[in-house]
Motif scaffolding. Structure first.
Motif, PDB file in Angstrom:
ATOM      1  N   VAL A 112       0.878  -1.179   0.000  1.00  0.00           N
ATOM      2  CA  VAL A 112       0.000   0.000   0.000  1.00  0.00           C
ATOM      3  C   VAL A 112       0.910   1.222   0.000  1.00  0.00           C
ATOM      4  N   ILE A 113       0.899   1.961  -1.091  1.00  0.00           N
ATOM      5  CA  ILE A 113       1.863   3.066  -1.219  1.00  0.00           C
ATOM      6  C   ILE A 113       1.330   4.376  -0.659  1.00  0.00           C
ATOM      7  N   ALA A 114       0.012   4.452  -0.413  1.00  0.00           N
ATOM      8  CA  ALA A 114      -0.574   5.649   0.196  1.00  0.00           C
ATOM      9  C   ALA A 114      -1.963   5.292   0.711  1.00  0.00           C
ATOM     10  N   LYS A 115      -2.359   5.939   1.808  1.00  0.00           N
ATOM     11  CA  LYS A 115      -3.692   5.699   2.355  1.00  0.00           C
ATOM     12  C   LYS A 115      -4.752   6.257   1.420  1.00  0.00           C
ATOM     13  N   GLU A 116      -4.486   7.450   0.870  1.00  0.00           N
ATOM     14  CA  GLU A 116      -5.398   8.031  -0.120  1.00  0.00           C
ATOM     15  C   GLU A 116      -4.626   8.095  -1.445  1.00  0.00           C
ATOM     16  N   TYR A 117      -4.717   9.218  -2.171  1.00  0.00           N
ATOM     17  CA  TYR A 117      -3.983   9.269  -3.429  1.00  0.00           C
ATOM     18  C   TYR A 117      -2.491   9.479  -3.179  1.00  0.00           C
ATOM     19  N   PRO A 118      -1.644   8.706  -3.836  1.00  0.00           N
ATOM     20  CA  PRO A 118      -0.205   8.909  -3.693  1.00  0.00           C
ATOM     21  C   PRO A 118       0.252  10.115  -4.498  1.00  0.00           C
ATOM     22  N   SER A 119       1.390  10.636  -4.145  1.00  0.00           N
ATOM     23  CA  SER A 119       2.001  11.675  -4.967  1.00  0.00           C
ATOM     24  C   SER A 119       2.583  11.035  -6.220  1.00  0.00           C
ATOM     25  N   TYR A 120       2.916  11.862  -7.181  1.00  0.00           N
ATOM     26  CA  TYR A 120       3.547  11.367  -8.415  1.00  0.00           C
ATOM     27  C   TYR A 120       4.832  10.610  -8.088  1.00  0.00           C
ATOM     28  N   GLU A 121       5.632  11.171  -7.163  1.00  0.00           N
ATOM     29  CA  GLU A 121       6.888  10.518  -6.780  1.00  0.00           C
ATOM     30  C   GLU A 121       6.639   9.155  -6.142  1.00  0.00           C
ATOM     31  N   GLN A 122       5.602   9.048  -5.316  1.00  0.00           N
ATOM     32  CA  GLN A 122       5.300   7.764  -4.677  1.00  0.00           C
ATOM     33  C   GLN A 122       4.933   6.701  -5.713  1.00  0.00           C
ATOM     34  N   VAL A 123       4.193   7.112  -6.731  1.00  0.00           N
ATOM     35  CA  VAL A 123       3.863   6.162  -7.795  1.00  0.00           C
ATOM     36  C   VAL A 123       5.126   5.732  -8.527  1.00  0.00           C
ATOM     37  N   LEU A 124       5.957   6.710  -8.918  1.00  0.00           N
ATOM     38  CA  LEU A 124       7.176   6.382  -9.660  1.00  0.00           C
ATOM     39  C   LEU A 124       8.116   5.494  -8.863  1.00  0.00           C
ATOM     40  N   ALA A 125       8.103   5.625  -7.544  1.00  0.00           N
ATOM     41  CA  ALA A 125       8.995   4.820  -6.706  1.00  0.00           C
ATOM     42  C   ALA A 125       8.699   3.326  -6.812  1.00  0.00           C
ATOM     43  N   SER A 126       7.474   2.986  -7.229  1.00  0.00           N
ATOM     44  CA  SER A 126       7.124   1.574  -7.421  1.00  0.00           C
ATOM     45  C   SER A 126       7.557   1.046  -8.781  1.00  0.00           C
ATOM     46  N   ASN A 127       8.104   1.935  -9.621  1.00  0.00           N
ATOM     47  CA  ASN A 127       8.584   1.570 -10.955  1.00  0.00           C
ATOM     48  C   ASN A 127       7.511   0.844 -11.781  1.00  0.00           C
ATOM     49  N   PRO A 128       6.315   1.424 -11.901  1.00  0.00           N
ATOM     50  CA  PRO A 128       5.259   0.748 -12.656  1.00  0.00           C
ATOM     51  C   PRO A 128       5.423   0.965 -14.165  1.00  0.00           C
ATOM     52  N   ASP A 129       4.795   0.080 -14.930  1.00  0.00           N
ATOM     53  CA  ASP A 129       4.650   0.339 -16.357  1.00  0.00           C
ATOM     54  C   ASP A 129       3.191   0.613 -16.712  1.00  0.00           C
ATOM     55  N   PHE A 130       2.313   0.617 -15.681  1.00  0.00           N
ATOM     56  CA  PHE A 130       0.884   0.813 -15.911  1.00  0.00           C
ATOM     57  C   PHE A 130       0.258   1.320 -14.615  1.00  0.00           C
ATOM     58  N   VAL A 131      -0.598   2.346 -14.718  1.00  0.00           N
ATOM     59  CA  VAL A 131      -1.338   2.859 -13.560  1.00  0.00           C
ATOM     60  C   VAL A 131      -2.828   2.829 -13.909  1.00  0.00           C
ATOM     61  N   TYR A 132      -3.626   2.266 -13.014  1.00  0.00           N
ATOM     62  CA  TYR A 132      -5.053   2.063 -13.230  1.00  0.00           C
ATOM     63  C   TYR A 132      -5.811   2.859 -12.168  1.00  0.00           C
ATOM     64  N   GLY A 133      -6.554   3.878 -12.595  1.00  0.00           N
ATOM     65  CA  GLY A 133      -7.285   4.740 -11.668  1.00  0.00           C
ATOM     66  C   GLY A 133      -8.777   4.480 -11.707  1.00  0.00           C
ATOM     67  N   GLY A 134      -9.420   4.623 -10.551  1.00  0.00           N
ATOM     68  CA  GLY A 134     -10.850   4.360 -10.465  1.00  0.00           C
ATOM     69  C   GLY A 134     -11.729   5.565 -10.745  1.00  0.00           C
ATOM     70  N   TYR A 135     -11.346   6.733 -10.215  1.00  0.00           N
ATOM     71  CA  TYR A 135     -12.084   7.974 -10.427  1.00  0.00           C
ATOM     72  C   TYR A 135     -11.194   8.952 -11.194  1.00  0.00           C
ATOM     73  N   SER A 136     -11.804   9.915 -11.844  1.00  0.00           N
ATOM     74  CA  SER A 136     -11.015  10.894 -12.590  1.00  0.00           C
ATOM     75  C   SER A 136     -10.046  11.639 -11.686  1.00  0.00           C
ATOM     76  N   SER A 137     -10.375  11.752 -10.406  1.00  0.00           N
ATOM     77  CA  SER A 137      -9.485  12.424  -9.457  1.00  0.00           C
ATOM     78  C   SER A 137      -8.164  11.680  -9.272  1.00  0.00           C
ATOM     79  N   ALA A 138      -8.105  10.420  -9.657  1.00  0.00           N
ATOM     80  CA  ALA A 138      -6.850   9.674  -9.571  1.00  0.00           C
ATOM     81  C   ALA A 138      -5.801  10.268 -10.500  1.00  0.00           C
ATOM     82  N   PHE A 139      -6.257  10.883 -11.583  1.00  0.00           N
ATOM     83  CA  PHE A 139      -5.341  11.435 -12.580  1.00  0.00           C
ATOM     84  C   PHE A 139      -5.456  12.960 -12.673  1.00  0.00           C
TER      85      PHE A 139
END
Length: 331
Positions: free
Chosen positions: A105-132
Motif C-alpha cells: 500500500v503506497i498511500a492511504k489516499e492518493y499517492p504523490s507522483y513521486e510515490q507512484v514512480l517509486a514503485s517503478n510501474p509500467d501501468f497505472v489504473y485509476g478508479g475515479y477521474s481524481s486519480a489522474f
C-alpha cells in the motif's frame, strides 16, 4: 468527497527518471513468452477515456488507485502484476483479503507522483477521474512522458446510458490488456446469469421510489442518473428519485428530496461517518419528517464499493433487492 475530489497534496515535481514501459525488472518473462503473448491477442489497441494505447504485451508492474479497480485486478487473478495500490473506501471483500495483503500500500489516499514512480510501474489504473488530477502531478500525460501507460475506469467518462454494458466492457478491456480474456469472459457470463436471476425474482413488482444518501448537510450528495449507482437501483426494484441528475454523483436540495417523496433511503456506507450517524441526521431533521421513508424508517445500506463500476455490482444488485423487496427475494 475525498474519494472523488482529491485530498490536498503538495504539487508533485516531475522527477528526471528514465523510466520506460519496457523496463525489465527481475523475474520478467523471457523473450519466448513475449512472442507467445503476441500470438494470444497482442499487439492490442484500445481507446480509454480519450487516450489510445497499443500494448505489445501485457503490463507487468501495475499500480492501482481506488478500491474498485484494485478488486477488478484481484478478481481477474492479476495479483502478481500489482506492485502498489492506494485508496480504499472500505474493506476489500474477504475473498480478496489474502491477495490484497500481499500488495504494497503506497498511500492511504492518493499517492504523490513521486510515490507512484517509486514503485517503478509500467501501468497505472485509476478508479475515479481524481486519480489522474493533473494539478496534483498525476495527469495521464505526465505518466505517459515517463513511459507509463494508464487506464481510467470508464464510469468516469462513459456517455452511453447502459451502465451494466459499460461494466462488462470495462472487464473485457482489462482482460484483453492483461492477456486474460478467458477469465474476463467467464466473469461476464456469470454476471449476466446472476443479473438475470435477480430480475426473474423481481418480475412484475412495483418499483419503489428511492433516495440515495451518500453524505451532506446543507445539500444532499446523492446518486444521479448516470453511472452504475442508478442502474443498481433500477435492477434492484427501485426508481432513483434523482435519475434526472445528469451525472453519476451530485448535490440535490433537501426541498427536492421532500417533494419527491422517497419510500426508501439507501445509505452509502464508507468513511468516518457511520451508518448510524447518517440515519440519525436524517431522522432528526424536522424538514424530512413527512417523507414516507422517514415515517416508516425504511432504510437500506450499501458499502460504497458496491455502488461503483466494479466486480461487486451483480451481487450488490441482489443484496439491494433483498433490502427493498425482502418478500420477493427470500421465496
Amino acid at each position: 468527497m475525498s474519494r472523488r475530489t482529491p485530498a490536498l497534496i503538495a504539487a508533485a515535481v516531475l522527477l528526471p527518471l528514465a523510466l520506460t514501459a519496457c523496463s525489465t525488472p527481475e523475474g520478467d518473462e523471457p523473450t519466448g513468452n513475449k512472442a507467445a503473448a503476441k500470438s494470444d491477442g497482442f499487439p492490442y489497441t484500445v481507446t480509454n477515456c480519450g487516450v489510445t494505447t497499443t500494448y505489445q504485451a501485457p503490463p507487468k508492474r501495475v499500480v492501482t488507485m481506488n478500491q474498485h479497480v484494485t478488486e477488478i485486478m484481484l478478481e481477474l487473478g492479476l495479483t502478481k502484476s500489482l506492485v502498489g495500490t492506494a485508496y480504499l473506501d472500505d474493506k476489500v471483500l474477504p475473498k480478496y483479503a489474502k491477495d490484497y495483503a500481499s500488495v504494497p500500500v503506497i498511500a492511504k489516499e492518493y499517492p504523490s507522483y513521486e510515490q507512484v514512480l517509486a514503485s517503478n510501474p509500467d501501468f497505472v489504473y485509476g478508479g475515479y477521474s481524481s486519480a489522474f488530477t493533473a494539478g496534483d502531478g498525476r495527469g495521464r500525460e505526465a505518466f505517459k512522458k515517463s513511459g507509463i501507460e494508464t487506464r481510467l475506469n470508464t464510469e468516469s467518462c462513459a456517455k452511453a446510458d447502459t451502465p451494466m454494458e459499460t461494466l462488462y466492457e470495462e472487464i473485457r478491456e482489462v482482460g484483453r490488456t492483461f492477456g486474460v480474456t478467458d477469465r474476463a469472459e467467464a466473469w461476464i457470463k456469470q454476471a449476466e446469469a446472476d443479473n438475470a436471476a435477480t430480475a426473474k425474482k423481481l418480475k412484475d413488482l412495483k418499483a419503489l421510489p428511492v433516495f440515495v444518501y451518500d453524505s451532506g448537510d446543507k445539500t444532499a450528495f446523492t446518486a444521479g442518473g448516470k453511472g452504475i449507482g442508478n442502474e443498481l437501483i433500477k435492477r434492484a426494484g427501485g426508481t432513483n428519485i434523482f435519475a434526472d441528475l445528469d451525472k453519476s454523483f451530485g448535490d440535490a436540495s433537501w426541498e427536492n428530496v421532500v417533494a419527491r417523496k422517497p419510500e426508501a433511503i439507501v445509505i452509502y456506507d464508507y468513511g468516518s461517518t457511520t451508518v448510524a450517524q447518517k440515519k440519525k441526521r436524517l431522522l432528526d431533521d424536522p424538514a424530512l419528517a413527512d417523507i414516507p421513508a422517514i415515517k416508516n424508517k425504511r432504510f437500506a445500506v450499501m458499502p460504497l464499493s458496491d455502488a461503483v463500476l466494479g466486480v461487486r455490482v451483480p451481487a450488490a444488485v441482489e443484496k439491494l433487492a433483498a433490502q427493498l423487496h425482502p418478500a420477493a427475494t427470500t421465496s
